[in-house]
Structures are given as C-alpha cells and as structure tokens.
Scaffold this active site. Sequence first.
Site, short mmCIF file in Angstrom:
data_model
loop_
_atom_site.label_atom_id
_atom_site.label_comp_id
_atom_site.label_asym_id
_atom_site.label_seq_id
_atom_site.Cartn_x
_atom_site.Cartn_y
_atom_site.Cartn_z
N ASP A 1 0.81 -1.22 0.00
CA ASP A 1 0.00 0.00 0.00
C ASP A 1 0.84 1.27 0.00
OD1 ASP A 1 -2.21 -1.72 0.18
OD2 ASP A 1 -2.01 -1.79 2.36
N HIS B 1 -4.88 -1.65 -5.62
CA HIS B 1 -4.11 -0.49 -6.09
C HIS B 1 -5.08 0.62 -6.46
CE1 HIS B 1 -0.65 -3.43 -7.31
NE2 HIS B 1 -0.92 -3.43 -6.03
P1 GDP Z 1 -0.90 0.39 -3.48
O1 GDP Z 1 -1.50 -0.90 -3.03
O2 GDP Z 1 0.57 0.45 -3.28
O3 GDP Z 1 -1.28 0.76 -4.89
O4 GDP Z 1 -1.52 1.51 -2.52
P2 GDP Z 1 -3.06 1.67 -2.09
O5 GDP Z 1 -3.82 2.18 -3.25
O6 GDP Z 1 -3.56 0.44 -1.43
O7 GDP Z 1 -2.93 2.75 -0.96
C1 GDP Z 1 -2.36 4.02 -1.18
C2 GDP Z 1 -3.39 5.10 -0.86
O8 GDP Z 1 -2.76 6.35 -0.79
C3 GDP Z 1 -4.46 5.27 -1.94
O9 GDP Z 1 -5.67 5.64 -1.32
C4 GDP Z 1 -3.92 6.40 -2.80
O10 GDP Z 1 -4.94 7.12 -3.48
C5 GDP Z 1 -3.28 7.25 -1.76
N1 GDP Z 1 -2.13 8.05 -2.17
C6 GDP Z 1 -1.11 7.72 -3.04
N2 GDP Z 1 -0.16 8.69 -3.03
C7 GDP Z 1 -0.59 9.62 -2.16
C8 GDP Z 1 -0.02 10.84 -1.67
O11 GDP Z 1 1.08 11.25 -2.04
N3 GDP Z 1 -0.74 11.54 -0.73
C9 GDP Z 1 -1.95 11.11 -0.28
N4 GDP Z 1 -2.56 11.86 0.64
N5 GDP Z 1 -2.51 9.97 -0.71
C10 GDP Z 1 -1.82 9.24 -1.61
P1 IMO Z 2 -0.99 -4.18 -2.22
O1 IMO Z 2 -0.60 -4.69 -3.58
C1 IMO Z 2 -1.00 -4.76 2.15
C2 IMO Z 2 -0.96 -8.93 3.56
C3 IMO Z 2 -2.26 -9.31 4.26
C4 IMO Z 2 -1.75 -10.32 5.24
C5 IMO Z 2 -0.66 -11.04 4.45
C6 IMO Z 2 -1.12 -12.36 3.84
O2 IMO Z 2 -2.29 -3.47 -2.20
O3 IMO Z 2 0.13 -3.41 -1.60
P2 IMO Z 2 -2.75 -12.95 1.83
O4 IMO Z 2 -4.21 -12.68 1.63
O5 IMO Z 2 -1.88 -12.39 0.76
O6 IMO Z 2 -2.46 -14.40 2.08
O7 IMO Z 2 -2.38 -12.20 3.19
O8 IMO Z 2 -0.26 -10.16 3.43
N1 IMO Z 2 -1.14 -8.35 2.21
C7 IMO Z 2 -1.12 -7.05 1.95
N2 IMO Z 2 -1.00 -5.97 2.77
N3 IMO Z 2 -1.11 -4.58 0.82
C8 IMO Z 2 -1.21 -5.64 -0.01
O9 IMO Z 2 -1.22 -5.53 -1.36
C9 IMO Z 2 -1.25 -6.94 0.55
N4 IMO Z 2 -1.36 -8.17 0.02
C10 IMO Z 2 -1.28 -9.02 1.04
O10 IMO Z 2 -2.84 -8.19 4.90
O11 IMO Z 2 -1.15 -9.69 6.34
MG MG Z 3 -2.97 -1.60 -1.71
#
Ligand code: GDP
Ligand code: IMO
Ligand code: MG
Length: 431
Positions: free
Chosen positions: A18, A46
Amino acid sequence: MTNLLEGNSCVFGLQWGDEGKGKIVDFLGEQADVVVRYCGGANAGHTVRIGNEKYATHLLPVGIFRPGVLNVIGNGVVLDPEVLFKEIDEFLSRGIAISPVNLKISYKTHLVMPWHKQEDAAREMASEGNSIGTTRRGIGPAYADKMQRSTALRVADLMHEEKLKQRIGQIVTERNKVLDCLYEVPPMDWKAIFEQYRDHGRRMAPFVDDTTQTLLAAMREQKRILFEGAHAVLLDVDHGTYPYVTSSNCSALGLFTGAGVPPQACQNYIGIMKSYSTRVGGGPFPTEQNNDTGNYIRERGNEYGTTTRRPRRCGWFDAVAVKYSVDLCGVTQIAMTLLDVLSGLEHLRICTGYKHRGQRLEAFRADMDVLAEVEPVYETMPGFNGNISGCRRFEELPKEAQLYVKRIEQLCGVPVKMVSVGPERSATLMR
Ligand code: GDP
Ligand code: IMO
Ligand code: MG
C-alpha cells in the site's frame, strides 16, 4: 513530463504494501507501452485517482486506464476469474475500454478456485491468536496447489472443457473430505463449480495469450515495458517477514519468473515507499505507533485497506527495513509517497537502527523471532506544517520537509527521484 523511463522498469513496494504503487504506475504509465502484473492476486488493491474518479484495481494492471497501453496478466499471478470479470464489468460501465486488444492473460496463470477461498477463511478462523491476518482471497492455498501440482488448475485448463469437468470433479471430491474433516466446511457441488468456471473460460478465451512471446516481441520492437509489482518486498514469501507474508515472490526478484521474461528485460528498479510505515494483518512491526501518532497518520492518510477496509497499523519510517529492500532488489531510484500526511506533526522520527538484546543489529533480519524483540533506535527531526498537496516543485516544500526527504535518501543510499504529495496524478514532484 521529463523522460523517466530509459529502458524498462519495475515498480514495486519497499515496505509492507500500500505504498501508492497504483498511483505511481498510473503516473509513469503515460510513458509506457506495456504494463505487466507479475505476482499476487486479488489480495492486492491499487488505487488510482484520475480527476474526480477513483478506481481500485485488484487484478487488472493499472495501465488499463491509459489508452494505447497493452496490459498483461503474467503467469506469476493467481487469477480469480470471478473477481477479474467483476472488475472488468465495473470499469466498462465507467467508460474504461477493456478488450483483447489491450488485455492479455498468460495461459500459464494459475486459477484461484472456490475451495482455495474456503480453506483460507477456515484456516484463519481456526487458528485463534495465531492467524496470519490474510485477505481471505484464497491466495495461500492457490499458490500451495501450484507447487503441489496435481490439485492445481491453470488458465490453459479452462480451454479444455471435458478434461476440466473431470479434474474439477476429482479435486472437489478430495477437497470436500479434507475441508469437512479439518474445518467442518459444508460440501461443495462440483457440477456447479464446473459450469461456473466453464463459462468463465469461454469469456476469458479471447484474452488468453502466450504472453512471453508477446513481451519478447515488445522488447524487440523497443517498446517500453513497466512491470507492476503487487504487495511489497517485506511481504515476499522468501525474503519478507515470514510467515507473516503473502505467498508469492512479490519483491522485484519475482518479476522474471512471474512475467516470464529474461533478466535483460528490466533495467530500472523503482522502489515505492511511504514517508512513514504501515502494515495490514499480523506480524512484527518494529516502528508501530499504537498511539495518538499512529491514529493521526491513519486518519490523515486514510489508512484503511483497499481490499478489506481493515484499519492499517501505522508507524514511523523504518530506514533499516527499507535499506534491506533497496539492497536486496538493486533499487535504482525511489518514489516517496504520502509526504503530505505527515504535515502537522511537531517532530518526525526515523528509525536508523535496531537493538536486539542490548546489541546493535548490523542489518535487518527477516526472522520473526528477532524482529519481534528489536528495539528501534530513532533520530528525531523537526516536523512541518501546512497543506503541501499544492506544491509542484521540490523546492516549494517547507524546508523541514525537504530535509526529511534528504535524510531518508541518505539512509537509503539511492536517489529519491519522485515525491508524491497527494493522490492525484499531478501531485507528483520530480527531482
Ligand atoms: P498500493 O497498493 O501500493 O497501490 O496503494 P493503495 O492504493 O492500497 O494505498 C495508497 C493510498 O494512498 C491510496 O488511497 C492512494 O490514493 C493514496 N495516495 C497515493 N499517493 C498519495 C499521496 O502522495 N498523498 C496522499 N494523501 N494519498 C496518496
Ligand atoms: P498491495 O498490492 C497490504 C498482507 C495481508 C496479510 C498477508 C497475507 O495493495 O500493496 P494474503 O491474503 O496475501 O495471504 O495475506 O499479506 N497483504 C497485503 N497488505 N497490501 C497488499 O497488497 C497486501 N497483500 C497481502 O494483509 O497480512
Ligand atoms: Mg494496496
């Protein structure tokens, strides 16, 4: 935009997921011809913000929002067809073009089946106090079956309906016995599952491709390829904080097997990290702040899971952990995201070392028992104030914010080329 991508690049998370991979892949997608997902499954979430629209992808590569980009789901992914088609239907209804022209799926990709999700959930519920905290998307059992072989199904198997029928019949008979015996799960009806997957297969057929050949051809034509990592280095099944990891090689090291390309396919390794740390699910987290600071970060950063909506655990930036990821994966440049979230904190702390039983540890150790006992050593820096999301040049940031980024850059030993100060495409500062 300045030319960021000389050659092909892999974008992947340096922490526990994330980090904003969705945002950065979308941002860089403007300069890419092909975007490839190489690991994980619908456990990923994502987020992409385009104007007022917000999209969450679980299986589709983020290049799907860029017209003209070819998107590839590689063999390293475990594919849940139900989630895939739900995602496709949602995006189609929102005006995103998705067809076999811009989406290809490797015939070697393994499938997530209903029994994988059952087993994942049942095991988590049964392991009171010791659960991994999975997303319950069937990821672990699907990868376990891939290694097991005789109980696994791949995309290619969907194309042979008679054989598929037999295999599903056999596997369900066996799974029903095991799941009943271990977890008292009610039996599954193999025929209903077969019909459902047969229909998924018919819909998937036009997308199925020999993606290695497609990617090799793209390389020969000097097209720009972006490899989209899911999860992150510290969740990698071999190199992460095992057993509190996901079940794929989700560091950059997994890209060659997961995308099905030779090592020469990628030149740039772009690590993504937040300006602090988060983690979802169980496992050691040395810099966790289970206090007002953690709550402040969670609320300002909207740190709730994209896939499960679980509150994410929040803490200070851990330079020891990130340096491990940087070195392991040969990171060539870094993007730091969510810097805006830290605004308003009086002091910022960076973990620069670990102490274990009174001794300073020389390096991060992906050993749960050691990590659970380490004491972080912090460096404190002055905080910054104000809304920085409108800044468009690094030099416009408050001096304290600039110093914070530069200190982390020094600790990581790799240039921080991008700084993200908001979820929008435009809120990205280049250095
Ligand atoms: P990913 O799994 O790595 O793609 O990340 P996620 O989408 O799960 O979580 C990142 C969150 O942060 C999302 O809600 C994005 O819209 C948000 N985000 C990304 N970059 C920024 C930033 O620079 N500032 C803020 N405030 N939010 C951001
Ligand atoms: P993105 O791509 C954050 C974590 C789960 C759990 C562990 C195992 O959005 O960054 P699973 O269901 O994969 O067997 O769970 O891995 N986990 C993540 N945490 N972001 C993710 O993906 C994750 N994908 C798996 O929360 O602790
Ligand atoms: Mg994510």
